[in-house]
Design an enzyme around this catalytic site. Structure first.
Site, PDB file in Angstrom:
ATOM      1  N   ASP A   1       1.043  -0.894  -0.176  1.00  0.00           N
ATOM      2  CA  ASP A   1      -0.087   0.225  -0.002  1.00  0.00           C
ATOM      3  C   ASP A   1       0.696   1.572   0.004  1.00  0.00           C
ATOM      4  O   ASP A   1       0.363   2.682  -0.304  1.00  0.00           O
ATOM      5  CB  ASP A   1      -1.020   0.212   0.882  1.00  0.00           C
ATOM      6  CG  ASP A   1      -0.136   0.203   2.511  1.00  0.00           C
ATOM      7  OD1 ASP A   1       1.171  -0.100   2.336  1.00  0.00           O
ATOM      8  OD2 ASP A   1      -0.919   0.456   3.290  1.00  0.00           O
ATOM      9  N   SER A   2       1.853   1.139  -0.466  1.00  0.00           N
ATOM     10  CA  SER A   2       2.914   2.382   0.110  1.00  0.00           C
ATOM     11  C   SER A   2       2.743   3.185  -1.516  1.00  0.00           C
ATOM     12  O   SER A   2       3.937   3.960  -1.665  1.00  0.00           O
ATOM     13  CB  SER A   2       4.820   2.127  -0.008  1.00  0.00           C
ATOM     14  OG  SER A   2       4.836   0.841  -0.592  1.00  0.00           O
TER      15      SER A   2
ATOM     16  N   ASP B   1      -0.659  -6.590  -0.221  1.00  0.00           N
ATOM     17  CA  ASP B   1      -0.947  -5.449   1.342  1.00  0.00           C
ATOM     18  C   ASP B   1      -2.370  -4.846   1.300  1.00  0.00           C
ATOM     19  O   ASP B   1      -3.019  -4.140   0.776  1.00  0.00           O
ATOM     20  CB  ASP B   1      -0.447  -4.488   0.687  1.00  0.00           C
ATOM     21  CG  ASP B   1       0.525  -3.751   1.833  1.00  0.00           C
ATOM     22  OD1 ASP B   1       0.343  -5.018   3.393  1.00  0.00           O
ATOM     23  OD2 ASP B   1       1.315  -2.730   2.213  1.00  0.00           O
TER      24      ASP B   1
ATOM     25  N   LYS C   1      -0.673  -9.222   3.195  1.00  0.00           N
ATOM     26  CA  LYS C   1      -0.251  -9.230   4.018  1.00  0.00           C
ATOM     27  C   LYS C   1      -0.936  -7.885   5.193  1.00  0.00           C
ATOM     28  O   LYS C   1      -1.382  -7.327   4.345  1.00  0.00           O
ATOM     29  CB  LYS C   1       0.714  -7.562   4.235  1.00  0.00           C
ATOM     30  CG  LYS C   1       1.970  -7.796   4.529  1.00  0.00           C
ATOM     31  CD  LYS C   1       3.294  -7.179   4.644  1.00  0.00           C
ATOM     32  CE  LYS C   1       3.468  -5.400   4.219  1.00  0.00           C
ATOM     33  NZ  LYS C   1       2.445  -4.635   5.023  1.00  0.00           N
TER      34      LYS C   1
ATOM     35  N   GLU D   1      -1.061  -5.293   8.546  1.00  0.00           N
ATOM     36  CA  GLU D   1      -0.421  -4.797   9.350  1.00  0.00           C
ATOM     37  C   GLU D   1      -1.119  -5.057  10.568  1.00  0.00           C
ATOM     38  O   GLU D   1      -2.569  -5.062  10.705  1.00  0.00           O
ATOM     39  CB  GLU D   1      -0.385  -2.749   9.537  1.00  0.00           C
ATOM     40  CG  GLU D   1       0.305  -2.494   7.741  1.00  0.00           C
ATOM     41  CD  GLU D   1       0.352  -1.082   7.534  1.00  0.00           C
ATOM     42  OE1 GLU D   1       0.124  -0.004   8.625  1.00  0.00           O
ATOM     43  OE2 GLU D   1       0.638  -0.691   7.074  1.00  0.00           O
TER      44      GLU D   1
ATOM     45  N   GLU E   1       9.020  -3.911  10.942  1.00  0.00           N
ATOM     46  CA  GLU E   1      10.034  -2.260   9.972  1.00  0.00           C
ATOM     47  C   GLU E   1      10.463  -0.730  11.256  1.00  0.00           C
ATOM     48  O   GLU E   1       9.771  -0.703  12.075  1.00  0.00           O
ATOM     49  CB  GLU E   1       8.536  -1.528   8.941  1.00  0.00           C
ATOM     50  CG  GLU E   1       8.563  -0.202   8.584  1.00  0.00           C
ATOM     51  CD  GLU E   1       7.733  -0.167   7.540  1.00  0.00           C
ATOM     52  OE1 GLU E   1       7.132  -0.139   6.873  1.00  0.00           O
ATOM     53  OE2 GLU E   1       7.912   1.195   7.134  1.00  0.00           O
TER      54      GLU E   1
END
Ligand code: KIV
Length: 268
Positions: A40-41, A79, A109, A111, A178
């Site tokens: 999602d970057s 993500d 993925k 978070e 991270e």
């Protein structure tokens, strides 16, 4: 072809990079990278947002599908964007399912935090492999007040270690760490069975991940823990300027770029 089982069992450092489109994914695969994260970057890296929060499921799904179509060998991880999980279990499962069923991702993925332990277990039970993500979780930027290093107190470090264990037990196949202290990342890597993949977490993780636009030098800014291995921005600037100059001077298109069809000469 890299599978989640290969990642789990990897003895060599795992290499992971983000990619958000087909041509980049082809290059990343050809370079032998193990895992592509359709992160999602993309919000900051290619969609022009100043955070990842506005990124939608449709955007991640469409870009994951492009990456999946362009690759055969590389593990593709989608993500899960902000609020696409964690609101209700059913919605989280449906959205993760879309990434696998419709976009062709091999895994998702999340978070992670205390709220994703059960969801991780449920997704894994249903056959959706999960990569967990602890430390700096950019979807919490408003709560964290920025993108600073995380888990810098003993209490926070212990909490992170507990969460890492809980996600490994819940069945996650790997864990992104991270922007946490390198010694904590080393301790987590020692403590859990699944591989850790670090970004801004030092050299003692089982693998590393970076954002592709940082690595190739496409973005204007990159975090201090990243490294620019190329200067694609300058190369694009050079090519675009050369194109403009060639059109303005009449040098492009040249004869070899123009096709003449004799049969339609009479039209004039
Ligand atoms: O979205 C992303 O690219 C990520 C990586 C930085 C781990 O979450």
């Amino acid at each position: 072809m890299t599978t989640v089982a290969d990642v789990r069992a990897a003895e060599e450092p795992i290499t992971m990079l983000t990619a958000y489109d087909a041509p980049t994914a082809e290059i990343v695969e050809a370079a032998g990278i193990d895992v592509i994260l359709v992160g999602d970057s993309m919000g900051n890296a290619v969609l022009g947002h100043d955070s990842t929060l506005p990124v939608t499921c449709e955007e991640v799904e469409s870009r994951t599908a492009a990456v999946a179509r362009a690759t055969d060998e590389t593990l593709v991880v989608a993500d899960m964007p902000f609020l696409s999980f964690g609101v209700s279990e059913a919605e989280g499962i449906e959205n993760a399912g879309r990434m696998v069923k419709e976009a062709g991702a091999d895994a998702v993925k999340l978070e992670s935090g205390p709220h994703t332990i059960e969801l991780t277990e449920r997704l894994v039970d249903l056959g959706i492999p999960v990569m967990a993500h602890l430390g700096l979780t950019p979807q919490h930027v408003n709560q964290l007040g920025g993108y600073g290093q995380q888990a810098t107190t003993e209490e926070a470090a212990r909490e992170l270690l507990d969460l890492a264990r809980a996600h490994a037990e819940a069945g996650a196949f790997s864990l992104v760490l991270e922007h946490i202290p390198a010694n904590l990342a080393g301790a987590v890597t020692e403590a859990i069975e699944i591989p850790t993949i670090g970004i801004g977490a030092g050299p003692d993780c089982d693998g590393q991940v970076l954002v592709i636009t940082d690595v190739v030098g496409l973005g204007e800014w990159s975090p201090p823990f990243s490294r620019q291995f190329g200067d694609v921005r300058s190369e694009i600037e050079r090519a675009v300027t050369a194109y403009r100059e060639a059109v303005e001077s009449g040098e492009f298109p040249a004869e070899e770029h123009a096709e003449v069809v004799e049969e339609i000469e009479d039209v004039y």
